[in-house]
Write a protein that holds these residues in place. Sequence first.
Motif, PDB file in Angstrom:
ATOM      1  N   GLU A 148     -36.862 -10.224 -38.178  1.00 26.20           N
ATOM      2  CA  GLU A 148     -36.138 -10.952 -37.138  1.00 26.20           C
ATOM      3  C   GLU A 148     -35.093 -10.089 -36.449  1.00 26.20           C
ATOM      4  OE1 GLU A 148     -34.471 -14.342 -38.990  1.00 26.20           O
ATOM      5  OE2 GLU A 148     -36.404 -15.222 -39.581  1.00 26.20           O
ATOM      6  N   GLY A 149     -34.860  -8.910 -36.973  1.00 28.52           N
ATOM      7  CA  GLY A 149     -33.866  -8.022 -36.383  1.00 28.52           C
ATOM      8  C   GLY A 149     -32.587  -7.999 -37.198  1.00 28.52           C
ATOM      9  N   VAL A 150     -32.144  -6.792 -37.554  1.00 24.85           N
ATOM     10  CA  VAL A 150     -30.917  -6.629 -38.329  1.00 24.85           C
ATOM     11  C   VAL A 150     -29.746  -6.511 -37.373  1.00 24.85           C
ATOM     12  CG1 VAL A 150     -29.706  -5.174 -39.984  1.00 24.85           C
ATOM     13  CG2 VAL A 150     -32.173  -5.515 -40.200  1.00 24.85           C
ATOM     14  N   ALA A 151     -28.687  -7.269 -37.638  1.00 24.90           N
ATOM     15  CA  ALA A 151     -27.498  -7.251 -36.784  1.00 24.90           C
ATOM     16  C   ALA A 151     -26.455  -6.314 -37.363  1.00 24.90           C
ATOM     17  CB  ALA A 151     -26.921  -8.661 -36.663  1.00 24.90           C
ATOM     18  N   LEU A 152     -25.546  -5.897 -36.505  1.00 26.57           N
ATOM     19  CA  LEU A 152     -24.467  -5.030 -36.952  1.00 26.57           C
ATOM     20  C   LEU A 152     -23.616  -5.713 -38.011  1.00 26.57           C
ATOM     21  CD1 LEU A 152     -23.084  -2.296 -36.544  1.00 26.57           C
ATOM     22  CD2 LEU A 152     -21.729  -3.327 -34.711  1.00 26.57           C
ATOM     23  N   THR A 153     -23.525  -7.020 -37.930  1.00 20.16           N
ATOM     24  CA  THR A 153     -22.729  -7.772 -38.910  1.00 20.16           C
ATOM     25  C   THR A 153     -23.380  -7.808 -40.290  1.00 20.16           C
ATOM     26  OG1 THR A 153     -23.776  -9.800 -38.092  1.00 20.16           O
ATOM     27  CG2 THR A 153     -21.636  -9.233 -37.181  1.00 20.16           C
ATOM     28  N   ASP A 154     -24.633  -7.369 -40.395  1.00 20.10           N
ATOM     29  CA  ASP A 154     -25.293  -7.311 -41.696  1.00 20.10           C
ATOM     30  C   ASP A 154     -24.857  -6.104 -42.513  1.00 20.10           C
ATOM     31  OD1 ASP A 154     -26.841  -9.632 -41.362  1.00 20.10           O
ATOM     32  OD2 ASP A 154     -28.322  -8.531 -40.182  1.00 20.10           O
ATOM     33  N   VAL A 155     -24.172  -5.167 -41.868  1.00 19.62           N
ATOM     34  CA  VAL A 155     -23.689  -3.986 -42.585  1.00 19.62           C
ATOM     35  C   VAL A 155     -22.579  -4.415 -43.526  1.00 19.62           C
ATOM     36  CG1 VAL A 155     -22.642  -1.706 -42.362  1.00 19.62           C
ATOM     37  CG2 VAL A 155     -24.297  -2.482 -40.661  1.00 19.62           C
ATOM     38  N   ARG A 156     -22.712  -4.101 -44.793  1.00 22.16           N
ATOM     39  CA  ARG A 156     -21.794  -4.581 -45.804  1.00 22.16           C
ATOM     40  C   ARG A 156     -20.487  -3.805 -45.821  1.00 22.16           C
ATOM     41  NH1 ARG A 156     -25.272  -7.849 -45.308  1.00 22.16           N
ATOM     42  NH2 ARG A 156     -26.698  -8.598 -46.913  1.00 22.16           N
ATOM     43  N   GLY A 157     -19.441  -4.475 -46.320  1.00 24.22           N
ATOM     44  CA  GLY A 157     -18.166  -3.807 -46.497  1.00 24.22           C
ATOM     45  C   GLY A 157     -18.289  -2.661 -47.479  1.00 24.22           C
ATOM     46  N   GLY A 158     -17.539  -1.610 -47.243  1.00 22.55           N
ATOM     47  CA  GLY A 158     -17.639  -0.429 -48.092  1.00 22.55           C
ATOM     48  C   GLY A 158     -18.700   0.545 -47.651  1.00 22.55           C
ATOM     49  N   THR A 159     -19.450   0.199 -46.610  1.00 22.29           N
ATOM     50  CA  THR A 159     -20.485   1.088 -46.075  1.00 22.29           C
ATOM     51  C   THR A 159     -19.900   1.931 -44.945  1.00 22.29           C
ATOM     52  OG1 THR A 159     -22.231  -0.502 -46.571  1.00 22.29           O
ATOM     53  CG2 THR A 159     -22.740   1.206 -44.966  1.00 22.29           C
ATOM     54  N   TYR A 160     -20.141   3.225 -44.993  1.00 17.55           N
ATOM     55  CA  TYR A 160     -19.692   4.077 -43.902  1.00 17.55           C
ATOM     56  C   TYR A 160     -20.548   3.797 -42.669  1.00 17.55           C
ATOM     57  CZ  TYR A 160     -16.956   6.837 -47.205  1.00 17.55           C
ATOM     58  OH  TYR A 160     -16.048   7.235 -48.147  1.00 17.55           O
ATOM     59  N   ALA A 190     -19.466 -10.126 -28.522  1.00 17.59           N
ATOM     60  CA  ALA A 190     -18.912  -9.657 -29.781  1.00 17.59           C
ATOM     61  C   ALA A 190     -18.258  -8.299 -29.546  1.00 17.59           C
ATOM     62  CB  ALA A 190     -20.012  -9.548 -30.830  1.00 17.59           C
ATOM     63  N   HIS A 191     -17.265  -7.998 -30.385  1.00 16.31           N
ATOM     64  CA  HIS A 191     -16.528  -6.758 -30.218  1.00 16.31           C
ATOM     65  C   HIS A 191     -16.344  -6.047 -31.553  1.00 16.31           C
ATOM     66  CE1 HIS A 191     -15.386  -8.682 -26.409  1.00 16.31           C
ATOM     67  NE2 HIS A 191     -15.080  -7.483 -25.985  1.00 16.31           N
ATOM     68  N   VAL A 192     -16.290  -4.731 -31.472  1.00 19.86           N
ATOM     69  CA  VAL A 192     -15.819  -3.924 -32.583  1.00 19.86           C
ATOM     70  C   VAL A 192     -14.333  -3.688 -32.357  1.00 19.86           C
ATOM     71  CG1 VAL A 192     -15.867  -1.633 -33.637  1.00 19.86           C
ATOM     72  CG2 VAL A 192     -17.999  -2.795 -33.105  1.00 19.86           C
ATOM     73  N   THR A 231     -13.600 -15.257 -33.782  1.00 12.35           N
ATOM     74  CA  THR A 231     -13.294 -14.341 -32.684  1.00 12.35           C
ATOM     75  C   THR A 231     -14.446 -13.405 -32.351  1.00 12.35           C
ATOM     76  OG1 THR A 231     -12.342 -12.731 -34.220  1.00 12.35           O
ATOM     77  CG2 THR A 231     -10.846 -14.377 -33.266  1.00 12.35           C
ATOM     78  N   ALA A 232     -15.517 -13.448 -33.144  1.00 10.93           N
ATOM     79  CA  ALA A 232     -16.676 -12.561 -32.952  1.00 10.93           C
ATOM     80  C   ALA A 232     -16.245 -11.098 -32.941  1.00 10.93           C
ATOM     81  CB  ALA A 232     -17.411 -12.913 -31.665  1.00 10.93           C
ATOM     82  N   GLU A 233     -15.428 -10.732 -33.942  1.00  9.96           N
ATOM     83  CA  GLU A 233     -14.932  -9.370 -34.051  1.00  9.96           C
ATOM     84  C   GLU A 233     -15.353  -8.757 -35.384  1.00  9.96           C
ATOM     85  OE1 GLU A 233     -10.804  -9.378 -31.423  1.00  9.96           O
ATOM     86  OE2 GLU A 233     -10.723  -9.629 -33.602  1.00  9.96           O
ATOM     87  N   LEU A 234     -15.890  -7.558 -35.291  1.00 14.09           N
ATOM     88  CA  LEU A 234     -16.187  -6.760 -36.472  1.00 14.09           C
ATOM     89  C   LEU A 234     -15.087  -5.716 -36.585  1.00 14.09           C
ATOM     90  CD1 LEU A 234     -18.355  -6.142 -38.714  1.00 14.09           C
ATOM     91  CD2 LEU A 234     -19.150  -4.336 -37.182  1.00 14.09           C
ATOM     92  N   THR A 235     -14.302  -5.775 -37.660  1.00 12.01           N
ATOM     93  CA  THR A 235     -13.168  -4.868 -37.824  1.00 12.01           C
ATOM     94  C   THR A 235     -13.556  -3.690 -38.691  1.00 12.01           C
ATOM     95  OG1 THR A 235     -11.611  -6.705 -37.629  1.00 12.01           O
ATOM     96  CG2 THR A 235     -10.776  -4.679 -38.600  1.00 12.01           C
ATOM     97  N   LEU A 236     -13.217  -2.495 -38.217  1.00  7.51           N
ATOM     98  CA  LEU A 236     -13.470  -1.265 -38.964  1.00  7.51           C
ATOM     99  C   LEU A 236     -12.154  -0.612 -39.358  1.00  7.51           C
ATOM    100  CD1 LEU A 236     -16.278   0.477 -36.833  1.00  7.51           C
ATOM    101  CD2 LEU A 236     -16.543  -1.166 -38.686  1.00  7.51           C
ATOM    102  N   ASP A 237     -12.132  -0.005 -40.531  1.00  6.16           N
ATOM    103  CA  ASP A 237     -11.023   0.853 -40.935  1.00  6.16           C
ATOM    104  C   ASP A 237     -11.414   2.287 -40.596  1.00  6.16           C
ATOM    105  OD1 ASP A 237      -9.386  -1.168 -41.938  1.00  6.16           O
ATOM    106  OD2 ASP A 237     -10.420  -1.159 -43.868  1.00  6.16           O
ATOM    107  N   PRO A 238     -10.749   2.915 -39.616  1.00  5.83           N
ATOM    108  CA  PRO A 238     -11.193   4.232 -39.155  1.00  5.83           C
ATOM    109  C   PRO A 238     -10.786   5.357 -40.097  1.00  5.83           C
ATOM    110  CG  PRO A 238      -9.222   3.577 -37.974  1.00  5.83           C
ATOM    111  CD  PRO A 238      -9.581   2.419 -38.869  1.00  5.83           C
ATOM    112  N   VAL A 239     -11.682   6.325 -40.228  1.00  2.00           N
ATOM    113  CA  VAL A 239     -11.372   7.554 -40.924  1.00  2.00           C
ATOM    114  C   VAL A 239     -11.133   8.677 -39.911  1.00  2.00           C
ATOM    115  CG1 VAL A 239     -12.178   9.278 -42.580  1.00  2.00           C
ATOM    116  CG2 VAL A 239     -12.759   6.867 -42.909  1.00  2.00           C
ATOM    117  N   ALA A 240     -12.024   8.773 -38.918  1.00  2.00           N
ATOM    118  CA  ALA A 240     -11.886   9.773 -37.863  1.00  2.00           C
ATOM    119  C   ALA A 240     -12.483   9.218 -36.572  1.00  2.00           C
ATOM    120  CB  ALA A 240     -12.571  11.081 -38.228  1.00  2.00           C
ATOM    121  N   ILE A 241     -11.864   9.544 -35.438  1.00  2.00           N
ATOM    122  CA  ILE A 241     -12.361   9.094 -34.131  1.00  2.00           C
ATOM    123  C   ILE A 241     -12.420  10.304 -33.202  1.00  2.00           C
ATOM    124  CG2 ILE A 241     -12.055   7.511 -32.203  1.00  2.00           C
ATOM    125  CD1 ILE A 241     -10.365   5.740 -33.973  1.00  2.00           C
TER     126      ILE A 241
END
Length: 244
Positions: A148-160, A190-192, A231-241
């Motif tokens: 059915e298609g994998v969404a970005l929100t399916d990426v689990r916490g702790g995954t780089y 949706a937003h990152v 809010t349809a927001e996926l929050t990331l903890d950044p290491v490098a940008i």
Amino acid sequence: MVVWLATAACFGVVLWYVVRRLAKAWRRRNPRGHAVSGRCFYLDEEQVEDDADVLLIPRSDAQVSHEVKASRGGGVTGTVSGVSGRLEQTSDSSTKIERPDVSTPMKTIALIMDRLREQDRVVDADLAKGRLVLTAALADELRDAAAEGVALTDVRGGTYISVSGLFTVRRTDRDDFVLRARYGTGGTAAHVKITCEQRWIRRRFPVDDYSEDEKFPATCLGLVRSWNDRTAELTLDPVAIFQW
């Protein structure tokens, strides 16, 4: 004849399956358009040190040595019975020079990214093109949902995750700044969301030169923190940008 045809058909199915798996593995390890380059404007040095420890990457300075070789020569010219000649003598010497190769956070993050790629531990997401390249472990875990298609929100916490897209930036009251990038084609955008601490912002990034409507391309290597349904927001903890 029937047995031979059945055997050949089974062999063909197995070969097709193996080739397909190898192709998927190659695409995961060689994602197009996700090579991180450009200017690094955010680097969480404490997280870099922690990741280096977990990945068994040494952070101590190394000694780099090389040899410098030199040769010296001399000679004497003379004439004996009308015949001239020259006696040559040469000597070679070498000097070993050692210098410290200082370990820096920028060198360490490069090693970390290489190690993560080697271990297939990075999910690549191209927000502009809507492309998601999973790790082998996550692809196996989400195999049933893949149809059915994998969404970005399916990426689990702790995954780089390495996220590339067009971002806006604004400064907060605490002098941190927040990056946002839209993704998906649904009716509700949706937003990152990436919150960057002031102390890890590198000086060369002119935060105040961008308005809240201006977008710029960037790639963030980070960890998934949370997904907010409201809010349809996926929050990331950044290491490098990196800005590219």
